[in-house]
Write a protein that holds these residues in place. Structure first.
Motif, PDB file in Angstrom:
ATOM      1  N   GLY A 120      -7.215  28.585 -21.558  1.00  0.00           N
ATOM      2  CA  GLY A 120      -6.790  29.152 -20.637  1.00  0.00           C
ATOM      3  C   GLY A 120      -5.392  29.711 -20.803  1.00  0.00           C
ATOM      4  O   GLY A 120      -5.025  30.640 -20.250  1.00  0.00           O
ATOM      5  N   CYS A 121      -4.419  28.954 -21.460  1.00  0.00           N
ATOM      6  CA  CYS A 121      -3.107  29.523 -21.791  1.00  0.00           C
ATOM      7  C   CYS A 121      -2.334  28.631 -22.977  1.00  0.00           C
ATOM      8  O   CYS A 121      -3.143  27.928 -23.359  1.00  0.00           O
ATOM      9  CB  CYS A 121      -2.062  29.470 -20.358  1.00  0.00           C
ATOM     10  SG  CYS A 121      -1.651  27.752 -19.856  1.00  0.00           S
ATOM     11  N   VAL A 122      -1.282  29.206 -23.148  1.00  0.00           N
ATOM     12  CA  VAL A 122      -0.364  28.585 -24.169  1.00  0.00           C
ATOM     13  C   VAL A 122       0.991  28.590 -23.688  1.00  0.00           C
ATOM     14  O   VAL A 122       1.474  28.994 -23.118  1.00  0.00           O
ATOM     15  CB  VAL A 122      -0.190  29.583 -25.546  1.00  0.00           C
ATOM     16  CG1 VAL A 122       0.521  28.933 -26.500  1.00  0.00           C
ATOM     17  CG2 VAL A 122      -1.541  30.165 -25.931  1.00  0.00           C
ATOM     18  N   VAL A 123       1.457  27.182 -23.869  1.00  0.00           N
ATOM     19  CA  VAL A 123       2.937  26.728 -23.225  1.00  0.00           C
ATOM     20  C   VAL A 123       3.568  26.225 -24.717  1.00  0.00           C
ATOM     21  O   VAL A 123       2.994  25.531 -25.361  1.00  0.00           O
ATOM     22  CB  VAL A 123       2.612  25.455 -22.412  1.00  0.00           C
ATOM     23  CG1 VAL A 123       3.797  25.046 -21.930  1.00  0.00           C
ATOM     24  CG2 VAL A 123       1.718  25.556 -21.310  1.00  0.00           C
ATOM     25  N   ALA A 124       4.733  26.912 -24.669  1.00  0.00           N
ATOM     26  CA  ALA A 124       5.451  26.719 -25.891  1.00  0.00           C
ATOM     27  C   ALA A 124       6.868  26.447 -25.544  1.00  0.00           C
ATOM     28  O   ALA A 124       7.296  26.966 -24.656  1.00  0.00           O
ATOM     29  CB  ALA A 124       5.354  27.746 -26.886  1.00  0.00           C
ATOM     30  N   GLU A 125       7.736  25.598 -26.136  1.00  0.00           N
ATOM     31  CA  GLU A 125       9.141  25.603 -25.972  1.00  0.00           C
ATOM     32  C   GLU A 125       9.693  26.851 -26.239  1.00  0.00           C
ATOM     33  O   GLU A 125      10.541  27.311 -25.489  1.00  0.00           O
ATOM     34  CB  GLU A 125       9.753  24.578 -26.985  1.00  0.00           C
ATOM     35  CG  GLU A 125       9.095  23.226 -26.566  1.00  0.00           C
ATOM     36  CD  GLU A 125       9.889  22.078 -27.073  1.00  0.00           C
ATOM     37  OE1 GLU A 125      11.073  22.419 -27.624  1.00  0.00           O
ATOM     38  OE2 GLU A 125       9.656  20.856 -26.878  1.00  0.00           O
ATOM     39  N   SER A 126       9.345  27.861 -27.350  1.00  0.00           N
ATOM     40  CA  SER A 126       9.735  29.135 -27.524  1.00  0.00           C
ATOM     41  C   SER A 126       8.598  29.606 -28.357  1.00  0.00           C
ATOM     42  O   SER A 126       7.837  29.020 -28.988  1.00  0.00           O
ATOM     43  CB  SER A 126      11.007  29.237 -27.953  1.00  0.00           C
ATOM     44  OG  SER A 126      11.436  28.597 -29.446  1.00  0.00           O
ATOM     45  N   PHE A 127       8.323  31.185 -28.040  1.00  0.00           N
ATOM     46  CA  PHE A 127       7.666  31.951 -29.057  1.00  0.00           C
ATOM     47  C   PHE A 127       8.465  32.815 -29.832  1.00  0.00           C
ATOM     48  O   PHE A 127       9.626  33.304 -29.400  1.00  0.00           O
ATOM     49  CB  PHE A 127       6.636  32.674 -28.195  1.00  0.00           C
ATOM     50  CG  PHE A 127       5.812  31.975 -27.047  1.00  0.00           C
ATOM     51  CD1 PHE A 127       4.398  31.599 -27.611  1.00  0.00           C
ATOM     52  CD2 PHE A 127       6.009  31.722 -26.023  1.00  0.00           C
ATOM     53  CE1 PHE A 127       3.574  30.875 -26.932  1.00  0.00           C
ATOM     54  CE2 PHE A 127       5.037  31.138 -24.966  1.00  0.00           C
ATOM     55  CZ  PHE A 127       4.028  30.538 -25.565  1.00  0.00           C
ATOM     56  N   ALA A 128       8.042  33.122 -30.933  1.00  0.00           N
ATOM     57  CA  ALA A 128       8.328  34.444 -31.530  1.00  0.00           C
ATOM     58  C   ALA A 128       7.946  35.704 -30.650  1.00  0.00           C
ATOM     59  O   ALA A 128       7.156  35.780 -29.819  1.00  0.00           O
ATOM     60  CB  ALA A 128       7.847  34.704 -32.594  1.00  0.00           C
ATOM     61  N   ARG A 129       8.806  36.602 -30.426  1.00  0.00           N
ATOM     62  CA  ARG A 129       8.862  37.353 -29.262  1.00  0.00           C
ATOM     63  C   ARG A 129       7.646  38.545 -29.513  1.00  0.00           C
ATOM     64  O   ARG A 129       7.201  38.767 -28.457  1.00  0.00           O
ATOM     65  CB  ARG A 129      10.488  38.267 -29.394  1.00  0.00           C
ATOM     66  CG  ARG A 129      11.535  37.605 -29.222  1.00  0.00           C
ATOM     67  CD  ARG A 129      11.622  36.453 -28.313  1.00  0.00           C
ATOM     68  NE  ARG A 129      11.110  36.484 -27.005  1.00  0.00           N
ATOM     69  CZ  ARG A 129      10.670  35.724 -26.154  1.00  0.00           C
ATOM     70  NH1 ARG A 129      10.776  34.478 -26.397  1.00  0.00           N
ATOM     71  NH2 ARG A 129      10.174  36.258 -24.748  1.00  0.00           N
ATOM     72  N   THR A 130       7.418  38.904 -30.677  1.00  0.00           N
ATOM     73  CA  THR A 130       6.192  40.013 -30.607  1.00  0.00           C
ATOM     74  C   THR A 130       5.063  38.951 -30.495  1.00  0.00           C
ATOM     75  O   THR A 130       4.103  39.565 -29.659  1.00  0.00           O
ATOM     76  CB  THR A 130       5.984  40.294 -32.318  1.00  0.00           C
ATOM     77  OG1 THR A 130       7.393  40.828 -32.659  1.00  0.00           O
ATOM     78  CG2 THR A 130       5.259  41.206 -32.500  1.00  0.00           C
TER      79      THR A 130
END
Length: 166
Positions: free
Chosen positions: A79-89
């Motif tokens: 359904g979705c991805v929850v992350a503390e942070s993502f690589a911008r691209t």
């Protein structure tokens, strides 16, 4: 835009090559999806179900700017991805392929594999309905929500060409 589902918890600094191994990048999305994250959790590609939620730590999706990793992850039906942070691209690619993503600092410490989460993308809020823990991140930009509701960037451009100057 809200999601609720069972969580799969992963760690920090997961590169796109760990999402989709190089030997699968020329395979159809359905084949890539059968191997997503298998090195980090061999049960994930076998047991992930539609609507499940992937939770990760810092800098998820680093290394490659190819959208193959986001397409394969979406191909699992999550359904979705929850992350503390993502690589911008990687973050940008998520929305372009129609995969909801949200950054929520500290989320990794609030979620264990199998916990049920409720995610409100517009409010930037995640509730762990198993434990009652709550965390708030940055709400998704309304333009990105529109992109998700259309089904991704190409679908949005087809639906609303005036947004792109055509």
């Amino acid at each position: 835009m809200r999601f609720e589902g069972r969580s799969w918890a992963f760690g920090d600094n997961i590169p796109t090559d760990r999402l989709v191994k190089p030997q699968y990048v020329f395979e159809p999305v359905e084949v890539m999806a059968q191997h997503v994250l298998e090195d980090l959790d061999p049960e994930f590609p076998l047991q992930v179900a539609a609507g499940d939620i992937v939770v990760t730590g810092r800098h998820f999706g680093q290394s490659s700017g190819r959208a193959i990793a986001t397409k394969a992850l979406k191909g699992t039906g999550i359904g979705c991805v929850v992350a503390e942070s993502f690589a911008r691209t990687f973050y940008r690619n998520c929305f372009e392929v129609g995969l909801p993503a949200i950054e929520v600092p500290g989320i990794k410490d609030l979620v264990n594999r199998g916990d049920v989460l409720s995610v409100d993308l517009s409010a930037g809020e995640v509730v762990n309905t198993t434990t009652g823990a709550r965390a708030t991140g940055s709400p998704a930009d309304p333009f990105l929500i529109d992109m998700l509701e259309a089904g991704g960037l190409i679908a949005l451009a087809a639906k609303r060409p005036e947004l792109f100057g055509t």
